[in-house]
Motif scaffolding. Structure first.
Motif, PDB file in Angstrom:
ATOM      1  N   TRP A   1      27.400  16.046  50.209  1.00 25.18           N
ATOM      2  CA  TRP A   1      27.232  15.395  48.909  1.00 25.18           C
ATOM      3  C   TRP A   1      25.788  14.539  49.299  1.00 25.18           C
ATOM      4  O   TRP A   1      24.991  14.337  48.280  1.00 25.18           O
ATOM      5  CB  TRP A   1      28.047  14.145  48.738  1.00 25.18           C
ATOM      6  CG  TRP A   1      28.470  12.932  49.589  1.00 25.18           C
ATOM      7  CD1 TRP A   1      29.170  13.060  50.434  1.00 25.18           C
ATOM      8  CD2 TRP A   1      27.698  11.875  49.740  1.00 25.18           C
ATOM      9  NE1 TRP A   1      29.312  11.901  51.325  1.00 25.18           N
ATOM     10  CE2 TRP A   1      28.422  10.931  50.724  1.00 25.18           C
ATOM     11  CE3 TRP A   1      26.339  11.095  49.273  1.00 25.18           C
ATOM     12  CZ2 TRP A   1      27.684   9.864  51.139  1.00 25.18           C
ATOM     13  CZ3 TRP A   1      26.026  10.024  49.366  1.00 25.18           C
ATOM     14  CH2 TRP A   1      26.770   9.167  50.305  1.00 25.18           C
TER      15      TRP A   1
ATOM     16  N   SER B   1      35.691  15.035  45.944  1.00 22.51           N
ATOM     17  CA  SER B   1      35.434  15.996  47.041  1.00 22.51           C
ATOM     18  C   SER B   1      36.286  16.003  48.365  1.00 22.51           C
ATOM     19  O   SER B   1      36.194  16.363  49.149  1.00 22.51           O
ATOM     20  CB  SER B   1      33.867  15.887  47.510  1.00 22.51           C
ATOM     21  OG  SER B   1      33.023  16.110  46.531  1.00 22.51           O
TER      22      SER B   1
ATOM     23  N   ARG C   1      31.741  20.311  39.413  1.00 20.80           N
ATOM     24  CA  ARG C   1      30.914  19.040  39.737  1.00 20.80           C
ATOM     25  C   ARG C   1      29.773  18.694  38.734  1.00 20.80           C
ATOM     26  O   ARG C   1      29.382  17.484  38.635  1.00 20.80           O
ATOM     27  CB  ARG C   1      30.539  19.128  41.071  1.00 20.80           C
ATOM     28  CG  ARG C   1      29.546  17.884  41.723  1.00 20.80           C
ATOM     29  CD  ARG C   1      29.331  18.030  43.187  1.00 20.80           C
ATOM     30  NE  ARG C   1      28.960  19.373  43.724  1.00 20.80           N
ATOM     31  CZ  ARG C   1      27.580  19.737  43.545  1.00 20.80           C
ATOM     32  NH1 ARG C   1      26.863  18.528  43.323  1.00 20.80           N
ATOM     33  NH2 ARG C   1      27.086  20.719  44.307  1.00 20.80           N
ATOM     34  N   GLY C   2      29.127  19.585  38.386  1.00 19.76           N
ATOM     35  CA  GLY C   2      27.945  19.617  37.517  1.00 19.76           C
ATOM     36  C   GLY C   2      28.025  18.784  36.381  1.00 19.76           C
ATOM     37  O   GLY C   2      27.200  18.201  35.775  1.00 19.76           O
TER      38      GLY C   2
ATOM     39  N   SER D   1      23.002  15.901  49.966  1.00 22.45           N
ATOM     40  CA  SER D   1      22.067  16.739  49.534  1.00 22.45           C
ATOM     41  C   SER D   1      22.202  16.984  47.871  1.00 22.45           C
ATOM     42  O   SER D   1      21.398  17.662  47.474  1.00 22.45           O
ATOM     43  CB  SER D   1      21.915  18.082  49.973  1.00 22.45           C
ATOM     44  OG  SER D   1      23.297  18.715  49.942  1.00 22.45           O
ATOM     45  N   TRP D   2      22.905  16.459  47.340  1.00 24.80           N
ATOM     46  CA  TRP D   2      23.187  16.773  45.766  1.00 24.80           C
ATOM     47  C   TRP D   2      22.284  15.730  44.875  1.00 24.80           C
ATOM     48  O   TRP D   2      21.780  14.897  45.372  1.00 24.80           O
ATOM     49  CB  TRP D   2      24.568  16.067  45.287  1.00 24.80           C
ATOM     50  CG  TRP D   2      25.725  16.808  45.934  1.00 24.80           C
ATOM     51  CD1 TRP D   2      25.575  17.870  46.714  1.00 24.80           C
ATOM     52  CD2 TRP D   2      27.153  16.440  45.839  1.00 24.80           C
ATOM     53  NE1 TRP D   2      26.925  18.359  47.083  1.00 24.80           N
ATOM     54  CE2 TRP D   2      27.865  17.460  46.701  1.00 24.80           C
ATOM     55  CE3 TRP D   2      27.714  15.688  44.983  1.00 24.80           C
ATOM     56  CZ2 TRP D   2      29.359  17.448  46.488  1.00 24.80           C
ATOM     57  CZ3 TRP D   2      29.093  15.345  45.066  1.00 24.80           C
ATOM     58  CH2 TRP D   2      29.858  16.383  45.955  1.00 24.80           C
ATOM     59  N   LYS D   3      21.860  16.533  43.913  1.00 24.08           N
ATOM     60  CA  LYS D   3      20.803  15.933  43.032  1.00 24.08           C
ATOM     61  C   LYS D   3      21.720  15.537  41.911  1.00 24.08           C
ATOM     62  O   LYS D   3      22.289  16.422  41.211  1.00 24.08           O
ATOM     63  CB  LYS D   3      19.899  16.892  42.615  1.00 24.08           C
ATOM     64  CG  LYS D   3      18.936  17.528  43.587  1.00 24.08           C
ATOM     65  CD  LYS D   3      18.085  16.529  44.441  1.00 24.08           C
ATOM     66  CE  LYS D   3      17.301  16.938  45.502  1.00 24.08           C
ATOM     67  NZ  LYS D   3      16.542  15.977  46.059  1.00 24.08           N
ATOM     68  N   LEU D   4      21.732  14.235  41.507  1.00 29.91           N
ATOM     69  CA  LEU D   4      22.416  13.667  40.628  1.00 29.91           C
ATOM     70  C   LEU D   4      21.811  13.624  39.108  1.00 29.91           C
ATOM     71  O   LEU D   4      20.698  13.376  39.245  1.00 29.91           O
ATOM     72  CB  LEU D   4      23.091  12.308  40.696  1.00 29.91           C
ATOM     73  CG  LEU D   4      23.809  11.758  42.177  1.00 29.91           C
ATOM     74  CD1 LEU D   4      24.495  10.507  42.119  1.00 29.91           C
ATOM     75  CD2 LEU D   4      24.993  12.999  42.188  1.00 29.91           C
TER      76      LEU D   4
ATOM     77  N   GLN E   1      25.441  10.595  35.786  1.00 30.43           N
ATOM     78  CA  GLN E   1      26.475  10.583  36.740  1.00 30.43           C
ATOM     79  C   GLN E   1      26.329   9.661  37.796  1.00 30.43           C
ATOM     80  O   GLN E   1      25.307   8.951  37.945  1.00 30.43           O
ATOM     81  CB  GLN E   1      26.141  11.805  37.709  1.00 30.43           C
ATOM     82  CG  GLN E   1      26.596  13.296  36.838  1.00 30.43           C
ATOM     83  CD  GLN E   1      26.244  14.365  37.638  1.00 30.43           C
ATOM     84  OE1 GLN E   1      25.530  14.593  38.412  1.00 30.43           O
ATOM     85  NE2 GLN E   1      27.389  15.260  37.798  1.00 30.43           N
TER      86      GLN E   1
ATOM     87  N   ALA F   1      31.758  19.970  51.550  1.00 34.55           N
ATOM     88  CA  ALA F   1      30.409  19.765  50.832  1.00 34.55           C
ATOM     89  C   ALA F   1      29.766  18.636  51.379  1.00 34.55           C
ATOM     90  O   ALA F   1      30.200  17.414  51.550  1.00 34.55           O
ATOM     91  CB  ALA F   1      30.706  19.265  49.606  1.00 34.55           C
TER      92      ALA F   1
ATOM     93  N   LEU G   1      31.623  10.863  40.444  1.00 35.08           N
ATOM     94  CA  LEU G   1      31.828  11.774  41.572  1.00 35.08           C
ATOM     95  C   LEU G   1      32.421  10.855  42.981  1.00 35.08           C
ATOM     96  O   LEU G   1      31.772   9.867  43.078  1.00 35.08           O
ATOM     97  CB  LEU G   1      30.170  12.423  41.935  1.00 35.08           C
ATOM     98  CG  LEU G   1      29.751  13.281  40.961  1.00 35.08           C
ATOM     99  CD1 LEU G   1      28.482  13.625  41.418  1.00 35.08           C
ATOM    100  CD2 LEU G   1      30.612  14.465  40.597  1.00 35.08           C
TER     101      LEU G   1
END
Length: 297
Positions: free
Chosen positions: A81, A32, A62-63, A83-86, A90, A79, A68
């Motif tokens: 990160w 990122s 990314r998904g 707030s990302w849901k891993l 991952q 971005a 990451l």
């Protein structure tokens, strides 16, 4: 269960196998960095190690990435990160909340919250300048030490300088009534107004090796925050100041108290006053390293 009972090597192998089971392509890496954030200078080394382990760099998706790589800071337009849901398979190179330890100003606040202001038992008293300058005890606190280390967030040792108490007071008062006034006070005032500027007490009797200050760089891997699990790398390295430590001449000789590699690299260290037969600095370093059982690179 794997995270609880087995080490990071097993974890890496396990999630790589899981990814390969889902697709014939190798597990991928998503980075990122770039754009407004710039590029992390450690990323090429990390990517090389991941390539060797069978990972491929594919930053578009990314998904589906198994690994990451994200920065520990955030800027508008980048971005976020946090707030990302891993997905279960991952892995990400940051821990939520690590900013409270990885940035110097935030670390000072974290230690103050736990131990009390400037009461940490294993670090010199350190103050965030923007806060201490507004306190009623500012002048008394600054005057309690002959000199202070001024630290900013600049990298490679560029943000560290030794400042006399009189100069700090002159910069804060605008120079009126002080010998330390004029252009130097203006420059110092600019440094003090830098975001994240801090003042740290100078250790009066630092541990010296062959008359020089030194610091250790050690590396660790945090694989879990709850429960806390940290792996300390078996190798590290020592950094030495180019010049010998002289308490009364520190302000005029940064290479006697700065151990940062970028500041000392390529510098010709001073020789001692013992005459022409004195060994060179490199020979001195080798002798000290040998006496400590260390191997120089």
């Amino acid at each position: 269960a794997v995270a609880e009972e087995q080490g990071p090597q097993v974890l890496s192998l396990r999630h790589a196998i899981m990814r390969r089971h889902e697709t014939d392509s190798p597990p991928s890496v998503h980075c990122s960095y770039g754009g407004r954030l710039g590029m992390w200078n450690a990323y090429p080394h990390i990517l090389a190690a991941l390539h060797e382990a069978g990972y491929a760099e594919r930053n578009g998706d990314r998904g589906s990435a198994a690994v990451l790589i994200v920065p520990n800071y955030w800027k508008p337009g980048a971005a976020d990160w946090r707030s990302w849901k891993l997905k279960p398979w991952q892995r990400i190179n940051r821990l939520w909340g690590m900013w409270a330890l990885s940035k110097t100003e935030a670390l000072v606040r974290t230690l103050d919250a736990f131990y009390g202001a400037a009461q940490c038992p294993f670090a010199p008293a350190t103050y965030v300048y923007a806060e201490v300058r507004t306190s009623r005890r500012f002048q008394k606190r600054i005057s309690s030490q002959r000199q202070w280390l001024l630290k900013t967030s600049a990298h490679r040792g560029q943000g560290v300088r030794l400042v006399r108490s009189e100069a700090l007071l002159a910069a804060e008062s605008g120079g009126a009534g002080h010998a330390d006034s004029g252009e130097e006070a203006k420059k110092l005032r600019t440094w003090l107004r830098t975001e994240g500027a801090m003042l740290q007490m100078v250790i009066s009797n630092p541990l010296l090796i062959d008359g020089r200050k030194s610091s250790l760089r050690l590396y660790s891997l945090i694989t879990s925050a709850d429960p806390m699990r940290i792996y300390l790398h078996t190798e590290g390295f020592a950094l030495f100041a180019s010049n010998r430590y002289r308490p009364n001449a520190l302000a005029d000789d940064p290479l006697s108290f700065l151990t940062n590699a970028a500041q000392n690299r390529g510098r010709q260290g001073e020789s001692s006053d013992e005459g022409p037969e004195t060994p060179s600095v490199s020979a001195d370093d080798a002798a000290v390293a040998h006496s400590l059982g260390l191997e120089l690179p």
